[in-house]
Design an enzyme around this catalytic site. Structure first.
Site, PDB file in Angstrom:
ATOM      1  N   HIS A  59      -6.896   7.479  -4.047  1.00  0.00           N
ATOM      2  CA  HIS A  59      -5.607   6.767  -4.104  1.00  0.00           C
ATOM      3  C   HIS A  59      -6.471   5.258  -3.690  1.00  0.00           C
ATOM      4  CE1 HIS A  59      -1.758   4.889  -4.223  1.00  0.00           C
ATOM      5  NE2 HIS A  59      -1.767   4.716  -2.774  1.00  0.00           N
ATOM      6  N   ASP A  61      -5.092   1.726  -3.702  1.00  0.00           N
ATOM      7  CA  ASP A  61      -4.101   0.692  -3.667  1.00  0.00           C
ATOM      8  C   ASP A  61      -4.717  -0.667  -4.236  1.00  0.00           C
ATOM      9  OD1 ASP A  61      -1.865   1.993  -2.390  1.00  0.00           O
ATOM     10  OD2 ASP A  61      -3.311   1.786  -0.424  1.00  0.00           O
ATOM     11  N   ASP A 183       2.225   7.901  -3.443  1.00  0.00           N
ATOM     12  CA  ASP A 183       2.411   7.241  -2.220  1.00  0.00           C
ATOM     13  C   ASP A 183       3.643   6.179  -2.148  1.00  0.00           C
ATOM     14  OD1 ASP A 183       1.592   6.057   0.230  1.00  0.00           O
ATOM     15  OD2 ASP A 183       0.247   4.353  -0.695  1.00  0.00           O
ATOM     16  N   HIS A 433       2.905  -0.577  -5.425  1.00  0.00           N
ATOM     17  CA  HIS A 433       4.251  -0.053  -4.354  1.00  0.00           C
ATOM     18  C   HIS A 433       3.896  -1.006  -3.039  1.00  0.00           C
ATOM     19  CE1 HIS A 433       0.795   3.088  -4.517  1.00  0.00           C
ATOM     20  NE2 HIS A 433       0.915   2.705  -2.917  1.00  0.00           N
TER      21      HIS A 433
END
Length: 1007
Positions: A59, A61, A183, A433
């Site tokens: 993951h 970001d 997430d 996000h």
């Protein structure tokens, strides 16, 4: 990656060539005739066993603790150990080393940049991995966008960007079948609807309310079908949805990354560190326990986490051993089979089980990960960035439209090289996000704003080129980006200037232009040369030493077009700003304090200066409404729980907010073109309540900040509206700006809520509007950005407008939400608008939604000095008005997208903006049929190809997995798509239709 890093969407010819190359490479590896037998590439499972699908993933970001570029390159490891380029290098190497391994990747902003840096041989190797189904993409958006604070059109844009990169690069085998939002902090119904319309087969996420998750585990409803629209005909917006068992992390004790501290698999029995037998037994046990909460003989384990796999060999070497050892137990009677898999392959097995699944129809807000831990603060965090993102979305649509209407001259013209790609990519990054949510570190938030600003610069060049081309005259165009604080050097110094009002809507619009000027008398002329009424008011209080005049005049612009107004300063002597009257201190109005136009009458309490009553004169409605500013004191933890209020979490120290002040210094301005009440509450909070002629809403322009925190209290500022409406605990909010959801105080539709935070636990994301009604009268507030809001008592609405906090809420960002202002240490000042509308329920359904659409795509103003233009064709007068449409669209139809796609191809999206039964009073919720063939003035449509919402596959070839549901019936039969006639395109309520239009350009589209 950063806004300028990635190439713009290729032309149609290049797209076809890339797709053909990808299809050729995939031949023999699961792809036939350009189509990918995606699920046939999945690994074999054991029908009589419990199959445990290991999902290797990372993951990444797109900005959070570090900027996008810092994350990609692996810079600033003192902040966080993370380097995406190394992750992708390492993963590809590990996959090439062993054909049994699989991996998924998600964030295309990072992948696209990495891809451009690879050799031809490496690109070929990666294409082969994709064609074999061993490297699969999940989600496929430029980023993994937030679902609470994002506007639906911006979501569509960023998904389109990412998915079409995958299509152009890998063909059909690169298309994700699964949406993967592991997430984001809560999940919206509209997001699921959009995913379904993009053609996804399923959707997996990791975060949901802890009480909801516990209930789902007991009832075996961790997986179900989400019916994500109350308007679209099922299964059009139905989406199979699964809750991942461990969020997106690996099971405890099974994390084998360089960032982890778990014990590796030691399978040498002679080693004193030997632990293989213990790990096998542990794995068998946790698999059996997890299977109790799911309905099939298939379960998943997410094997990865934030920025994992920088050394992929560590992960895969240990998983290789685990798979071998666990499966070896089958010879001893074990019924557990473990395998490398992907979310899509897991979904395929669930579909083949042919079970009947329960149906969900609400959403997953608000999200709490424990008592007193509601993630509802980020609905408002960083309000200035949230506004900049919304403005940037509008300007991107302006840029896209003018690129189409003006053609190649928009890109390369008298002002240099223009581009829409930079802003498109920066806007896509902003949907992440941790971007628009306001949950990044301060230096990262600054970088998001920097990327948007760089995109604006490139688009401003494009807009200047396009306006000059369409008008037929080169002007020295000026973009005044600080009009919200009444700053524009051109209008404040020039004696003559032009105001170009561009309207991105497909309906004609009337707008009041406000410009900061130098003097008090001006003459304004319309595009036809007629005198336009105008006035100048002083926006500061009367008698102030700082003379701050603003010119006001009504203007209009045709659909998808511009109007040019000429402004000339007149000789004057002394400004005469005696607009009406004002109060200060304890002084109060002895007369009534009222502003009024032909539709509305707004009354203020003469003793306090606060809003008192609104009358809708058209409907004969009168409603007492009070409005004031309050603040919650942010919790710093208490005896019940240590949780504090921070960038993510909203937790007030007490349920009752403090009234900022029960009165305001007030000034009344009454002019022919505007009536205003200026309210000054404190040195850091003020508001102007405004009515223009013809306006059916009350405008409240608030200015808040710097929020004082010298008393050691973090503060969360709200604007609250109180009425006597009997609302029975109910209020209504939009979902990402589209469909409306009913909310009930202290209630969740699908589980029994144990409410631990009566304020924060009732807050919801407001993207465009919130309203209350007693069944007869409706009071609506429209917002100009995403905010948190609620109705905490009957007849009341509140919206959080600003937050300034002193503590970090322990969700990873490691900083207090203490935004700086223009001067260090002063704090951020935010200005925004709320539009207040009062109507009958029947009339509100139409008018309030239309007004929300007008606000989202308000006209854009471009300025130029007058008399300095250079005509392209001497003797040919420059245009002063232009429309890109031959006729405006019906009020129920919105032109969602008009963008360049190829030399003779345009991306076109149209949407029906009303829900079923909504706007029935004006017959607006009926299907609408359009003739698109000759709709546009710049081109004629010769052929339409309808696509999925994300424009990455033809609708005629798009198929989705079908699911049996508890509402009855089995999978819907696939219906052949009807022949598409450009002269008769029908839209059903809430339907969005996406087309690639082959066009013939008009000969006179360039001057």
């Amino acid at each position: 990656m950063a806004a300028g890093c990635c190439a713009r969407v290729p032309g149609l010819l290049l797209q076809l060539l890339l797709a053909a190359a990808a299809a050729a490479l995939c031949a023999g590896a699961g792809a036939q005739d350009g189509r990918c037998d995606y699920y046939e590439l999945c690994p074999a499972t054991q029908p009589s066993m419990l199959n445990v699908h290991l999902l290797p993933h990372t993951h990444d970001d797109v900005g959070w603790l570090k900027t996008v570029d810092q994350y990609y390159y692996g810079a600033r490891d003192n902040i966080q150990r993370a380097g995406v380029q190394y992750i992708l290098d390492s993963v590809v190497s590990a996959l090439l080393a062993d054909e049994s391994r699989r991996f998924i990747y998600v964030e295309i902003a990072f992948f696209s940049y990495w891809w451009k840096q690879q050799t031809a041989q490496m690109q070929q190797d990666v294409r082969r991995l994709v064609c074999q189904g061993r490297l699969q993409f999940a989600n496929g958006g430029w980023v993994m966008n937030d679902e609470a604070t994002t506007y639906y059109a911006a979501i569509i844009d960023q998904m389109t960007l990412g998915l079409n990169f995958l299509k152009d690069t890998f063909g059909d085998c690169g298309r994700p079948r699964v949406a993967w939002h592991i997430d984001p902090f809560g999940h919206s119904r509209e997001q699921a609807s959009l995913f379904a319309q993009m053609g996804f087969d399923g959707y997996f996420f990791g975060r949901l309310d802890y009480q909801d998750k516990n209930k789902r585990k007991i009832q075996k409803e961790m997986e179900q079908v989400w019916r994500a629209s109350a308007n679209l005909q099922p299964p059009q917006a139905d989406l199979f949805t699964g809750v991942l068992p461990n969020g997106y992390n690996p099971p405890s004790n099974l994390c084998w990354d360089v960032l982890c501290s778990d014990y590796p698999v030691v399978d040498d029995p002679d080693s004193p560190e030997y632990n293989a037998e213990m790990l096998v037994n542990y794995f068998l046990n946790i698999s059996t326990i997890q299977a109790q909460y799911y309905r099939t003989n298939h379960i998943v384990m997410t094997m990865g986490s934030d920025f994992h796999y920088e050394n992929a060999n560590m992960w895969f070497k240990n998983m290789d051993k685990l798979i071998q050892m666990v499966n070896a137990q089958q010879s001893k009677g074990s019924l557990i089979n473990v395998l490398y898999s992907t979310p899509a392959c897991y979904l395929w097995q669930l579909n083949k089980a042919n079970l009947t699944w329960t149906v969900k129809q609400d959403d997953f807000f608000p999200y709490a990960d424990g008592p007193h831990q509601f993630w509802t603060g980020y609905f408002t965090s960083r309000p200035a960035l949230k506004r900049y993102e919304r403005l940037s979305h509008k300007f991107l649509q302006v840029c896209n439209q003018l690129e189409v209407l003006a053609g190649p001259l928009a890109l390369t013209g008298p002002y240099g090289q223009g581009s829409s790609a930079h802003l498109r990519q920066a806007m896509a990054v902003a949907q992440h996000h941790d971007a628009v949510t306001g949950t990044s570190k301060q230096h990262v938030a600054d970088d998001y704003a920097r990327q948007l600003a760089a995109g604006w610069e490139k688009c401003q060049v494009l807009v200047s080129n396009a306006l000059a081309s369409l008008r037929g005259s080169k002007e020295d165009f000026v973009f005044c980006n600080q009009l919200n604080i009444s700053v524009c050097p051109l209008t404040q110094t020039a004696s003559h200037f032009q105001a170009v009002l561009y309207n991105p809507l497909a309906w004609g619009i009337t707008w009041t232009v406000r410009l900061p000027v130098k003097d008090w008398a001006y003459h304004v002329r319309s595009p036809s040369g007629q005198t336009v009424p105008s006035e100048v008011i002083d926006v500061l209080s009367e008698g102030s030493e700082n003379f701050r005049p603003e010119l006001i005049f009504p203007a209009s612009a045709p659909p998808l077009g511009f109007s040019i107004y000429s402004v000339t300063r007149l000789p004057s002597k002394t400004p005469k700003f005696r607009d009406c009257c004002s109060t200060s201190g304890a002084q109060r109005f002895s007369q009534s304090l009222v502003i009024q136009n032909e539709h509305l009458r707004v009354t203020f309490d003469p003793n306090t200066g606060l809003l008192q009553e609104i009358e809708n004169l058209d409907r004969g409605l009168r409603l007492p409404v009070s409005q004031a500013f309050y603040w919650y004191n942010a919790s710093s933890g208490d005896f019940m729980h240590p949780q504090v209020s921070g960038a993510y979490i909203f937790r007030p120290a007490q349920t009752k907010p403090f009234l900022l002040r029960h009165w305001a210094n007030t000034r009344l301005v009454k002019k022919a073109l505007v009536q205003e009440v200026h309210q000054n509450f404190t040195a850091w909070c003020s508001q102007v309540v405004r009515l223009y002629p013809g306006q059916r809403h009350v405008e409240l322009e608030w200015t808040v900040g710097p929020v004082p925190v010298g008393d050691d209290w973090g503060k969360e500022i709200i604007s609250r509206f109180d009425t006597q409406l009997k609302t029975n605990g109910r209020f209504y909010t939009d979902s990402n700006g589209r469909e409306i959801l009913e909310r009930r105080r202290n209630y969740r539709p699908t589980w029994d809520l144990n409410q631990t935070e009566p304020v924060a636990g009732n807050y919801y994301p407001i993207n465009s509007r919130i309203y209350i009604t007693d069944g007869q009268i409706q009071l609506t507030v429209l917002t100009d950005r995403s905010q948190g809001g609620s109705s905490l008592r009957d007849g009341s609405l509140e919206l959080m407008v600003h937050r300034r906090l002193l503590l970090d809420d322990n969700r990873g960002v490691g900083e207090a939400l203490l935004e700086p202002g223009d001067w260090p240490g002063t704090g951020l000042v935010v200005r925004g608008r709320h539009l207040l509308l009062l109507d009958t329920v029947e009339a509100a359904a139409a008018g309030h939604r239309l007004q929300a659409q007008r606000e989202a795509l308000a006209p854009h103003l471009v300025l130029a000095p007058m008399g300095q233009g250079t005509p392209y064709s001497p003797g040919t007068p420059a245009l002063t008005q232009f429309s890109g449409l031959r006729r405006e669209l019906p009020p129920a139809v919105h032109l969602l997208t008009l963008a360049h796609w190829g030399p003779d191809t345009v991306l076109l999206r149209l949407e029906h903006i009303f829900e079923r039964e909504e706007g029935s009073m004006f017959n607006l919720s009926q299907p609408v049929t359009l003739d698109l063939q000759d709709l546009f003035s710049a081109f004629t449509i010769s052929h339409l190809e309808e696509t999925t919402l994300s424009a990455d596959q033809p609708l005629s070839k798009a198929t989705r997995l079908q699911w049996r549901t508890s509402t009855g019936g089995g999978p819907a039969p696939v219906q052949p798509a009807p022949a598409l006639d450009p002269s008769a395109v029908t839209l059903q309520p809430m339907e969005i239709r996406t087309f690639l239009a082959s066009v013939t350009w008009s000969k006179d589209r360039h001057r």
